[in-house]
Design an enzyme around this catalytic site. Structure first.
Site, mmCIF file in Angstrom:
data_model
loop_
_atom_site.group_PDB
_atom_site.id
_atom_site.type_symbol
_atom_site.label_atom_id
_atom_site.label_comp_id
_atom_site.label_asym_id
_atom_site.label_seq_id
_atom_site.Cartn_x
_atom_site.Cartn_y
_atom_site.Cartn_z
ATOM 1 N N ASN A 7 29.572 72.443 16.951
ATOM 2 C CA ASN A 7 30.134 71.120 17.215
ATOM 3 C C ASN A 7 31.491 71.016 16.510
ATOM 4 O O ASN A 7 31.556 71.098 15.284
ATOM 5 C CB ASN A 7 29.150 70.059 16.708
ATOM 6 C CG ASN A 7 29.622 68.665 17.013
ATOM 7 O OD1 ASN A 7 30.797 68.354 16.834
ATOM 8 N ND2 ASN A 7 28.733 67.809 17.474
ATOM 9 N N ASP A 9 33.724 68.478 16.612
ATOM 10 C CA ASP A 9 34.266 67.117 16.457
ATOM 11 C C ASP A 9 35.046 66.929 15.159
ATOM 12 O O ASP A 9 36.075 66.262 15.126
ATOM 13 C CB ASP A 9 33.130 66.081 16.454
ATOM 14 C CG ASP A 9 32.413 66.006 17.786
ATOM 15 O OD1 ASP A 9 32.920 66.570 18.766
ATOM 16 O OD2 ASP A 9 31.332 65.397 17.821
ATOM 17 N N ARG A 18 45.683 62.132 10.601
ATOM 18 C CA ARG A 18 47.145 62.088 10.461
ATOM 19 C C ARG A 18 47.877 61.750 11.761
ATOM 20 O O ARG A 18 48.895 61.081 11.738
ATOM 21 C CB ARG A 18 47.640 63.423 9.937
ATOM 22 C CG ARG A 18 49.147 63.566 10.033
ATOM 23 C CD ARG A 18 49.776 64.292 8.930
ATOM 24 N NE ARG A 18 49.462 63.730 7.645
ATOM 25 C CZ ARG A 18 50.205 63.953 6.565
ATOM 26 N NH1 ARG A 18 51.264 64.698 6.648
ATOM 27 N NH2 ARG A 18 49.866 63.449 5.416
ATOM 28 N N HIS A 54 37.529 60.856 17.398
ATOM 29 C CA HIS A 54 37.903 62.245 17.067
ATOM 30 C C HIS A 54 38.345 63.010 18.316
ATOM 31 O O HIS A 54 39.530 63.171 18.566
ATOM 32 C CB HIS A 54 36.839 62.983 16.248
ATOM 33 C CG HIS A 54 35.409 62.720 16.617
ATOM 34 N ND1 HIS A 54 34.927 62.879 17.900
ATOM 35 C CD2 HIS A 54 34.349 62.326 15.862
ATOM 36 C CE1 HIS A 54 33.638 62.602 17.907
ATOM 37 N NE2 HIS A 54 33.252 62.252 16.696
ATOM 38 N N THR A 104 28.398 59.285 12.216
ATOM 39 C CA THR A 104 28.032 60.315 13.175
ATOM 40 C C THR A 104 26.779 59.798 13.882
ATOM 41 O O THR A 104 26.270 58.743 13.523
ATOM 42 C CB THR A 104 27.800 61.662 12.447
ATOM 43 O OG1 THR A 104 27.372 62.637 13.378
ATOM 44 C CG2 THR A 104 26.777 61.526 11.343
ATOM 45 N N HIS A 196 21.513 68.293 14.089
ATOM 46 C CA HIS A 196 21.892 67.206 13.184
ATOM 47 C C HIS A 196 21.468 67.528 11.749
ATOM 48 O O HIS A 196 20.283 67.677 11.468
ATOM 49 C CB HIS A 196 21.292 65.858 13.579
ATOM 50 C CG HIS A 196 22.114 64.715 13.073
ATOM 51 N ND1 HIS A 196 23.065 64.079 13.832
ATOM 52 C CD2 HIS A 196 22.170 64.137 11.865
ATOM 53 C CE1 HIS A 196 23.640 63.139 13.125
ATOM 54 N NE2 HIS A 196 23.126 63.159 11.923
ATOM 55 N N GLY A 218 27.497 71.221 13.354
ATOM 56 C CA GLY A 218 28.896 70.891 13.141
ATOM 57 C C GLY A 218 29.267 70.833 11.676
ATOM 58 O O GLY A 218 29.954 71.705 11.149
HETATM 59 N N1 PXP Z 1 23.619 67.227 17.858
HETATM 60 C C1 PXP Z 1 24.043 65.984 18.175
HETATM 61 C C2 PXP Z 1 23.467 65.328 19.391
HETATM 62 C C3 PXP Z 1 25.018 65.334 17.408
HETATM 63 O O1 PXP Z 1 25.434 64.098 17.753
HETATM 64 C C4 PXP Z 1 25.573 66.013 16.295
HETATM 65 C C5 PXP Z 1 26.652 65.365 15.492
HETATM 66 O O2 PXP Z 1 26.242 64.222 14.931
HETATM 67 C C6 PXP Z 1 25.093 67.292 15.993
HETATM 68 C C7 PXP Z 1 24.121 67.878 16.796
HETATM 69 C C8 PXP Z 1 25.631 68.060 14.823
HETATM 70 O O3 PXP Z 1 25.267 67.465 13.624
HETATM 71 P P1 PXP Z 1 25.909 67.996 12.281
HETATM 72 O O4 PXP Z 1 27.376 67.724 12.350
HETATM 73 O O5 PXP Z 1 25.212 67.211 11.227
HETATM 74 O O6 PXP Z 1 25.623 69.466 12.213
#
Ligand code: PXP
Length: 246
Positions: A7, A9, A18, A54, A104, A196, A218
């Protein structure tokens, strides 16, 4: 083999800090995605939020043109973003709940409550050749409703597992829920992703959850990249997925 979707983002989060409302700026999430791919990840995940805090529209279209692995677009089930997804044609979408105040994605989708609206979007996406995943808490009713509306995947929300990782009783209870939800989903022919809050500490124990196809990670990868660089952070995470028995 357990796959890794990165991820990206948070790369865009740093850029927006910035260069908000500018057409360019560093760091570039697309360049980051290409580094992750070169390091061996299996897919790239990006969340196009309604408030564009983002990832921007231009990012997802550049990602679509540039990356060679799978593009997983996370989105809320709202007409504006659904229309963009249909134009973009990612390989897969993951429908997530979205609240403006959250840092998030915080909770899972309530598929039971929003069954009808989610079914409509599921059908539109599948008709356009896009697979559909639903980001849900590891609850029996949510898994059953996801199967009923015809999703191809669920993504199990591992936030509670990660949150309670250092409290043995709660962690084990969350693990049990994840194991039960993954087992039920597999029985209902859903494929199972998870994500997550996953990191170097809690990933090895997550191997106890069966039937996992892909993890979306992520924060821990982008954080680790600050110390060792993105390619090494991705490779380290891939190393932690090795040996998963499914
Ligand atoms: N899966 C989903 C559906 C998410 O929304 C996110 C980001 O919140 C992630 C995975 C990745 O989570 P993390 O950044 O905590 O690894």
């Amino acid at each position: 083999m357990l796959k890794l979707g990165v991820n990206i983002d948070h790369v865009a989060t740093v850029r927006e800090a910035r260069y908000r409302d500018r057409a360019q700026g560093e760091p570039d999430p697309v360049a980051a995605a290409l580094l992750c791919e070169a390091a061996g990840c299996h897919g790239i995940t990006a969340h196009l939020r309604e408030d564009r805090r983002h990832i921007q529209d231009r990012d997802v279209f550049r990602l679509r043109e540039s990356i060679r692995t799978r593009l997983n677009l996370e989105l809320a089930n709202v007409p504006e973003i659904v229309a963009i997804a249909l134009k973009l044609k990612p390989d897969i979408i993951c429908l997530v709940p979205e609240r403006r105040q959250e840092v998030t994605t915080e909770g899972g989708l309530d598929v039971v409550k929003h069954r009808k609206a989610l079914a409509v979007t599921r059908r539109k996406m599948n008709d356009a050749g896009i697979e559909v995943s639903l980001f849900i808490a590891p609850d029996v009713e949510q898994v059953e409703a996801s199967a009923e509306i015809g999703a191809q995947f669920i993504e199990l929300h591992t936030g509670q597992y990660a949150e309670h990782f250092h409290h043995k009783r709660e962690r084990n209870a969350e693990l049990r829920r994840l194991v039960d939800a993954a087992t039920l989903a597999h029985r209902l022919s859903l494929r199972v992703n998870a994500g997550h809050g996953l990191n170097g500490e809690n990933l090895p124990v997550l191997h106890l959850v069966p039937h996992l196809v892909e993890l979306n990670i992520g924060h821990s990868i982008i954080s680790r990249a600050m110390a060792v660089g993105l390619p090494k952070a991705v490779k380290e995470t891939l190393g932690l997925l090795k040996g998963y028995r499914g």
